[in-house]
Scaffold this active site. Structure first.
Site, short mmCIF file in Angstrom:
data_model
loop_
_atom_site.label_atom_id
_atom_site.label_comp_id
_atom_site.label_asym_id
_atom_site.label_seq_id
_atom_site.Cartn_x
_atom_site.Cartn_y
_atom_site.Cartn_z
N LYS A 111 -5.52 9.38 6.40
CA LYS A 111 -6.43 8.60 5.56
C LYS A 111 -7.74 8.51 6.33
CE LYS A 111 -7.34 4.22 3.38
NZ LYS A 111 -7.48 2.82 3.82
N GLY A 172 -10.58 -6.05 1.55
CA GLY A 172 -10.17 -7.43 1.77
C GLY A 172 -10.89 -8.46 0.93
N ALA A 198 -8.65 -0.55 -1.83
CA ALA A 198 -9.50 -1.66 -1.39
C ALA A 198 -9.98 -2.52 -2.55
CB ALA A 198 -10.70 -1.20 -0.58
N GLY A 199 -9.92 -3.82 -2.34
CA GLY A 199 -10.46 -4.78 -3.29
C GLY A 199 -9.48 -5.35 -4.28
N ASN A 220 -3.12 -3.62 0.62
CA ASN A 220 -2.68 -4.23 1.87
C ASN A 220 -2.97 -5.74 1.90
OD1 ASN A 220 -1.67 -4.03 4.71
ND2 ASN A 220 -3.73 -4.75 5.15
N SER A 221 -4.25 -6.10 1.90
CA SER A 221 -4.61 -7.52 2.08
C SER A 221 -3.99 -8.42 1.03
CB SER A 221 -6.13 -7.69 2.06
OG SER A 221 -6.74 -6.99 3.12
#
Length: 272
Positions: A111, A172, A198-199, A220-221
Site C-alpha cells: 500500500k 481519521g 480513509a475518512g 481502520n480508525s
C-alpha cells in the site's frame, strides 16, 4: 437474482482472490486483544501493516507480527510515514521482506503512501506516481493511496498499479465520502479495482462506497476508535456486504417527480 455471498463474489487484486471486500488496519486499537477480536469479527482476509512501526517496534505494535494468523490473513505492508518517493520505495522493499518473515514468500503487495504534510495527511500525487512507476518495475503489486483525482487514478492504472485507493476524506477524520462525485468518476473509468480508503466513519458510509460501485473499502480508525471495536468491525462487514448486494441489484432510477407505487387504474370511485 440471488444475493452474492463472499465466497461467490470474490475480489481479485494482482491475481489473488479475496472473499471479503472489507480491508482493515492494525493501528490505534486500545489493545492487541481488541485488534485481534476486531479482525476476526470483520471477516476480512487482508490487513495493512505500517512497515516502519513494526520495524521500530513503535508503541502499540509490540508483538504485532505474532498476534495475527498470517496463514489466514494476507499482509498488506504500507509505507506510512514516508514523505517522498525515495523513502517509500525503500520502505516497500522492507515490507516485502516483512511479508516473507510472516511466511508469505510470494507476497509482493504494498500500500503506497507518500505523505509529506503531517498535519493534513494528504498524499503527494507526484511522489506517489514516481514511486509507483519504480515499484511496478521492481515487480511489486502496488495499491496507491491517492486524493480522489480521476486523472491521477487513470495514470497510476496506466503505469501498472493493481488498484487505486482514493480517499473519501482525510485520514481519521470520519467525515465520510466528501469526494463522492470524483470517486464516482474514478469508478466509472477504472480498469482496476477501486478501494475507498480513509475518512469512513460509520457503516452507512462503507455501504455507500460499495453502492456506488467501489470494489472494496479499507477501514481502520472507525473500527479501532469505536466504543466497541469488535462490534463496529462486525457492523462494517455487514454494511459492505449490503452495499455490494445493492450495487449488483441495481438501484431505482432517480426521478424528478413522484411515481405511484399502486396502480392508478381500477380505482374505487366515490359516489356522486
Amino acid at each position: 437474482m440471488d444475493s452474492p455471498s463472499p465466497n461467490s463474489d470474490p475480489l481479485t487484486i494482482g491475481g489473488r482472490q479475496f472473499n471479503s471486500r472489507l480491508f482493515t488496519g492494525t493501528g490505534k486499537y486500545p489493545s492487541m486483544t481488541s485488534m485481534q477480536q476486531s479482525i476476526e469479527r470483520s471477516g476480512c482476509d487482508m490487513v495493512t501493516v505500517a512497515v516502519r512501526r513494526v520495524q521500530t517496534v513503535a508503541a502499540g505494535h509490540e508483538g504485532l507480527m505474532e498476534a495475527i494468523d498470517w496463514q489466514r490473513i494476507w499482509m498488506l505492508p504500507n509505507t506510512a510515514g514516508c514523505t517522498n518517493a525515495e523513502e517509500a520505495v525503500r520502505v516497500a522493499r522492507l515490507g516485502r521482506e516483512l511479508a516473507k518473515l510472516a511466511g508469505q514468500e510470494d507476497n509482493t503487495f504494498v500500500k503506497l503512501e507518500v505523505i509529506p504534510d503531517a498535519r493534513h495527511l494528504l498524499p503527494d500525487p507526484i511522489g506517489t506516481l514516481n514511486a509507483a512507476e519504480q515499484l511496478v518495475k521492481e515487480g511489486f503489486t502496488v495499491l496507491p493511496y491517492i486524493n480522489a483525482d480521476p486523472l491521477l487514478a487513470k495514470r497510476l492504472e496506466e503505469v501498472g498499479c493493481a488498484t487505486v485507493m482514493p480517499l473519501g476524506s482525510p485520514i481519521g477524520s470520519g467525515q465520510g465520502l466528501n469526494n463522492a462525485a470524483n470517486i464516482g468518476l474514478i469508478i466509472e473509468n477504472a480498469g482496476v479495482p477501486v478501494v475507498v480508503d480513509a475518512g469512513i466513519g460509520v457503516p452507512s458510509e462503507a455501504a455507500q462506497a460499495l453502492e456506488m460501485g467501489a470494489d472494496a473499502v479499507l477501514v481502520n480508525s472507525a473500527i479501532a476508535l469505536a466504543g466497541d471495536p469488535a462490534a463496529m468491525a462486525s457492523a462494517m462487514s455487514q454494511a459492505v456486504m449490503a452495499g455490494r448486494t445493492a450495487h449488483l441489484s441495481g438501484r431505482l432510477p432517480r426521478r424528478d417527480q413522484a411515481s405511484a407505487s399502486s396502480p392508478t387504474t381500477g380505482l374505487v370511485q366515490s359516489p356522486q
